[in-house]
Design a protein around this motif. Structure first.
Motif, PDB file in Angstrom:
ATOM      1  N   VAL A 295       0.840  -1.205   0.000  1.00 21.90           N
ATOM      2  CA  VAL A 295       0.000   0.000   0.000  1.00 21.90           C
ATOM      3  C   VAL A 295       0.870   1.248   0.000  1.00 21.90           C
ATOM      4  CG1 VAL A 295      -1.627   1.360   1.375  1.00 21.90           C
ATOM      5  CG2 VAL A 295      -2.014  -1.088   1.058  1.00 21.90           C
ATOM      6  N   GLU A 296       1.887   1.252   0.857  1.00 21.99           N
ATOM      7  CA  GLU A 296       2.777   2.410   0.943  1.00 21.99           C
ATOM      8  C   GLU A 296       3.531   2.648  -0.358  1.00 21.99           C
ATOM      9  OE1 GLU A 296       5.342   2.003   4.275  1.00 21.99           O
ATOM     10  OE2 GLU A 296       3.711   2.004   5.757  1.00 21.99           O
ATOM     11  N   SER A 297       3.882   1.574  -1.048  1.00 21.88           N
ATOM     12  CA  SER A 297       4.635   1.718  -2.300  1.00 21.88           C
ATOM     13  C   SER A 297       3.731   2.003  -3.497  1.00 21.88           C
ATOM     14  CB  SER A 297       5.447   0.443  -2.578  1.00 21.88           C
ATOM     15  OG  SER A 297       4.578  -0.663  -2.830  1.00 21.88           O
ATOM     16  N   GLY A 298       2.420   1.955  -3.294  1.00 17.21           N
ATOM     17  CA  GLY A 298       1.477   2.284  -4.355  1.00 17.21           C
ATOM     18  C   GLY A 298       1.117   1.147  -5.273  1.00 17.21           C
ATOM     19  N   THR A 299       1.518  -0.085  -4.938  1.00 16.11           N
ATOM     20  CA  THR A 299       1.206  -1.229  -5.793  1.00 16.11           C
ATOM     21  C   THR A 299      -0.060  -1.968  -5.343  1.00 16.11           C
ATOM     22  OG1 THR A 299       2.641  -2.686  -4.496  1.00 16.11           O
ATOM     23  CG2 THR A 299       3.619  -1.569  -6.413  1.00 16.11           C
ATOM     24  N   PHE A 300      -0.625  -1.559  -4.205  1.00 17.52           N
ATOM     25  CA  PHE A 300      -1.852  -2.180  -3.728  1.00 17.52           C
ATOM     26  C   PHE A 300      -2.771  -1.088  -3.192  1.00 17.52           C
ATOM     27  CE2 PHE A 300      -4.691  -4.955  -1.331  1.00 17.52           C
ATOM     28  CZ  PHE A 300      -4.747  -6.082  -2.147  1.00 17.52           C
ATOM     29  N   ARG A 301      -4.032  -1.152  -3.581  1.00 15.36           N
ATOM     30  CA  ARG A 301      -4.997  -0.118  -3.198  1.00 15.36           C
ATOM     31  C   ARG A 301      -5.256  -0.150  -1.694  1.00 15.36           C
ATOM     32  NH1 ARG A 301      -8.685   1.782  -7.486  1.00 15.36           N
ATOM     33  NH2 ARG A 301     -10.039   2.351  -5.717  1.00 15.36           N
ATOM     34  N   ASP A 302      -5.216   1.017  -1.074  1.00 11.66           N
ATOM     35  CA  ASP A 302      -5.450   1.068   0.364  1.00 11.66           C
ATOM     36  C   ASP A 302      -6.897   0.735   0.709  1.00 11.66           C
ATOM     37  OD1 ASP A 302      -6.498   3.364  -0.735  1.00 11.66           O
ATOM     38  OD2 ASP A 302      -5.621   4.738   0.738  1.00 11.66           O
ATOM     39  N   ASP A 303      -7.876   1.159  -0.150  1.00 15.21           N
ATOM     40  CA  ASP A 303      -9.276   0.866   0.155  1.00 15.21           C
ATOM     41  C   ASP A 303      -9.571  -0.631   0.060  1.00 15.21           C
ATOM     42  OD1 ASP A 303      -8.863   0.955  -2.572  1.00 15.21           O
ATOM     43  OD2 ASP A 303     -10.452   2.392  -2.992  1.00 15.21           O
ATOM     44  N   LEU A 304      -8.934  -1.325  -0.880  1.00 13.83           N
ATOM     45  CA  LEU A 304      -9.094  -2.773  -0.965  1.00 13.83           C
ATOM     46  C   LEU A 304      -8.425  -3.454   0.225  1.00 13.83           C
ATOM     47  CD1 LEU A 304     -10.005  -5.324  -2.450  1.00 13.83           C
ATOM     48  CD2 LEU A 304      -7.912  -5.204  -3.809  1.00 13.83           C
ATOM     49  N   PHE A 305      -7.274  -2.960   0.621  1.00 18.64           N
ATOM     50  CA  PHE A 305      -6.584  -3.529   1.783  1.00 18.64           C
ATOM     51  C   PHE A 305      -7.460  -3.440   3.029  1.00 18.64           C
ATOM     52  CE2 PHE A 305      -3.938  -2.643   5.565  1.00 18.64           C
ATOM     53  CZ  PHE A 305      -3.350  -3.894   5.695  1.00 18.64           C
ATOM     54  N   TYR A 306      -8.078  -2.271   3.256  1.00 19.90           N
ATOM     55  CA  TYR A 306      -8.928  -2.107   4.435  1.00 19.90           C
ATOM     56  C   TYR A 306     -10.161  -3.004   4.354  1.00 19.90           C
ATOM     57  CZ  TYR A 306      -5.989   1.993   5.143  1.00 19.90           C
ATOM     58  OH  TYR A 306      -4.911   2.835   5.314  1.00 19.90           O
ATOM     59  N   ARG A 307     -10.666  -3.204   3.143  1.00 20.86           N
ATOM     60  CA  ARG A 307     -11.831  -4.067   2.980  1.00 20.86           C
ATOM     61  C   ARG A 307     -11.486  -5.530   3.301  1.00 20.86           C
ATOM     62  NH1 ARG A 307     -17.355  -3.736   2.277  1.00 20.86           N
ATOM     63  NH2 ARG A 307     -16.967  -1.776   1.194  1.00 20.86           N
ATOM     64  N   LEU A 308     -10.280  -5.953   2.934  1.00 22.17           N
ATOM     65  CA  LEU A 308      -9.877  -7.347   3.104  1.00 22.17           C
ATOM     66  C   LEU A 308      -9.365  -7.671   4.500  1.00 22.17           C
ATOM     67  CD1 LEU A 308      -7.975  -7.898  -0.273  1.00 22.17           C
ATOM     68  CD2 LEU A 308     -10.220  -8.820   0.321  1.00 22.17           C
ATOM     69  N   SER A 309      -8.698  -6.718   5.129  1.00 29.84           N
ATOM     70  CA  SER A 309      -7.920  -7.013   6.347  1.00 29.84           C
ATOM     71  C   SER A 309      -8.704  -6.764   7.631  1.00 29.84           C
ATOM     72  CB  SER A 309      -6.632  -6.186   6.359  1.00 29.84           C
ATOM     73  OG  SER A 309      -6.930  -4.802   6.309  1.00 29.84           O
ATOM     74  N   GLU A 310      -9.916  -7.334   7.700  1.00 32.55           N
ATOM     75  CA  GLU A 310     -10.673  -7.253   8.950  1.00 32.55           C
ATOM     76  C   GLU A 310     -10.000  -8.102  10.036  1.00 32.55           C
ATOM     77  OE1 GLU A 310     -15.181  -6.502   7.258  1.00 32.55           O
ATOM     78  OE2 GLU A 310     -14.470  -8.568   7.463  1.00 32.55           O
ATOM     79  N   PHE A 311      -9.234  -9.075   9.603  1.00 32.66           N
ATOM     80  CA  PHE A 311      -8.480  -9.934  10.515  1.00 32.66           C
ATOM     81  C   PHE A 311      -7.244 -10.399   9.757  1.00 32.66           C
ATOM     82  CE2 PHE A 311      -7.419 -13.619  13.082  1.00 32.66           C
ATOM     83  CZ  PHE A 311      -7.858 -13.286  14.358  1.00 32.66           C
ATOM     84  N   THR A 312      -6.105 -10.421  10.421  1.00 33.17           N
ATOM     85  CA  THR A 312      -4.853 -10.808   9.764  1.00 33.17           C
ATOM     86  C   THR A 312      -4.195 -11.960  10.510  1.00 33.17           C
ATOM     87  OG1 THR A 312      -4.481  -8.547   8.967  1.00 33.17           O
ATOM     88  CG2 THR A 312      -2.569 -10.018   9.022  1.00 33.17           C
ATOM     89  N   ILE A 313      -3.751 -12.952   9.750  1.00 30.63           N
ATOM     90  CA  ILE A 313      -2.996 -14.072  10.312  1.00 30.63           C
ATOM     91  C   ILE A 313      -1.640 -14.127   9.619  1.00 30.63           C
ATOM     92  CG2 ILE A 313      -2.855 -16.588  10.505  1.00 30.63           C
ATOM     93  CD1 ILE A 313      -5.866 -16.674  10.758  1.00 30.63           C
ATOM     94  N   ARG A 314      -0.593 -14.101  10.403  1.00 30.48           N
ATOM     95  CA  ARG A 314       0.762 -14.213   9.862  1.00 30.48           C
ATOM     96  C   ARG A 314       1.311 -15.604  10.182  1.00 30.48           C
ATOM     97  NH1 ARG A 314       2.873  -9.116   8.539  1.00 30.48           N
ATOM     98  NH2 ARG A 314       1.538  -7.386   9.249  1.00 30.48           N
ATOM     99  N   ILE A 315       1.777 -16.287   9.156  1.00 33.88           N
ATOM    100  CA  ILE A 315       2.373 -17.608   9.353  1.00 33.88           C
ATOM    101  C   ILE A 315       3.882 -17.444   9.491  1.00 33.88           C
ATOM    102  CG2 ILE A 315       2.665 -19.925   8.409  1.00 33.88           C
ATOM    103  CD1 ILE A 315       0.190 -19.440   6.700  1.00 33.88           C
TER     104      ILE A 315
END
Length: 377
Positions: A295-315
């Motif tokens: 998102v910071e680098s401009g390659t991923f939309r911030d609004d889509l990120f917020y829509r998707l990341s209601e919960f995050t799991i890191r492996i």
């Protein structure tokens, strides 16, 4: 008003007045009802709707009550079936209960008795479903531990999976290539309320930009060169279930914008289509890149990120889980022995030290490949 124990009721009886009485009584209890006048129709409706209770006439033309009971039980062993019978045929109803019927009603029946039996059957059905769901969740937790390892970090990951599975949150799963992102996604689906519906996966990094829209949203026949038939997209295929978007960071900004619109409107238009199609799929997205950095680098939309990341799991990568390395290596050794009919008994001390010291950039996938090659060589 539908009560908290709302259920789907299928009534199979060739007497219309009996069906009408039962429909009226069930609707007063807040239950959804369907009727069928013969066994063949009843089986078709059963397969389409998968009801919670069946009221079944013992004597019908065509498939009789006992045969119908066996057919229904073959489809769903736990389904409560209430036999409807004339007083003279009570002995047959008792035989049906020995075969697996839940209860019976003799005609003419008392309305209060019908309601009592229905309520009890619904209650028992819901209880069995809750027990099965809990058992399935425990099985999936055990399976995930078996597939990923017994380390504390995997234990915490499993706890997160169980917690978010009970919700309908969109989830972002982050992890390096080969870490097991799809395993985690499937575990979330299998322990969710959507577990009986489809799990549909799509690798966003493996599809050309010109085809991603067709894959996700579908297309109509003749909408473009090569579209020789109508094709539903992944959103339609996953109706009621889970859509897993693997390596979502590889989508172009244009495709991201189209995906965001679908998530906001919960409708898709097939390519070449004019009619909106309602969609209902839980979204799980995975990436081997940190999406916040994207998102910071401009390659991923911030609004889509917020829509998707209601919960995050890191492996966590395998190199940070030394206990899992040895556990998984032994498991891969055992399974490869079985497949090849070999008996490589154990690892030498030197081999174990090398396994622990190596960085494993390909994670579990690389470890599995390494062990298989060593055993087969």
């Amino acid at each position: 008003m539908v009560n908290k124990d709302s259920a789907r009721i299928l009534i199979i009886d060739d007497e219309l007045d009996i069906c009408e009485i039962l429909v009226r009584l069930m609707k007063k209890e807040g239950y959804e009802t369907s009727i069928a006048s013969d066994g063949e129709t009843g089986l078709r409706v059963f397969r389409e709707q998968w009801p919670d209770i069946v009221f079944l006439d013992f004597k019908m033309p065509g498939i009789n009550g006992m045969e119908m009971l066996k057919e229904v039980k073959n489809l769903d062993q736990d389904i409560p079936v209430v036999i409807i019978t004339a007083y003279a045929d009570i002995a047959g109803a008792v035989d049906a209960m020995r075969t697996g019927a839940h209860d019976y009603l003799s005609k003419p029946f008392v309305h209060e008795e019908v309601i009592r039996i229905a309520r009890r059957a619904v209650s028992e059905r819901k209880l069995k479903q809750r027990v099965k769901k809990l058992s399935r969740r425990q099985d999936d937790s055990t399976s995930l531990c078996r597939q990923m390892g017994p380390s504390d970090s995997i234990g915490r990951l499993i706890s997160k999976v169980n917690r978010v599975a009970a919700s309908d949150f969109s989830v972002v799963i982050l992890g390096e290539t080969g870490a097991g992102k799809e395993l985690v996604a499937r575990a979330i689906h299998n322990t969710s309320r959507r577990s009986e519906k489809p799990f549909v996966a799509i690798d966003c990094g493996a599809i050309q930009e010109t085809l991603i829209e067709s894959e996700l949203f579908g297309h109509e026949k003749g909408s473009f060169t090569g579209a020789v038939a109508q094709k539903p997209g992944k959103f339609e295929t996953a109706l009621g279930g889970t859509l897993f978007l693997d390596e979502i960071s590889n989508m172009t900004l244009g495709s991201q914008a189209k995906l965001l619109r679908v998530l906001q409107e919960k409708k898709v238009y097939r390519i070449g289509g004019q009619k909106p199609i309602d969609v209902d799929a839980r979204i799980l997205a995975a990436s081997n890149q940190d999406l916040e950095n994207a998102v910071e680098s401009g390659t991923f939309r911030d609004d889509l990120f917020y829509r998707l990341s209601e919960f995050t799991i890191r492996i966590p990568p395998l190199r940070e889980r030394k206990r899992d390395i040895l556990y998984l290596a032994q498991r891969f050794l055992d399974t490869t022995n079985l497949e090849l009919g070999k008996w490589v008994k154990d690892f030498s001390k030197e081999a174990l030290a090398a396994l622990k010291a190596y960085n494993w950039p390909g994670n579990v996938r690389e470890l599995r490949s390494t062990i298989r090659q060593a055993v087969s060589g």
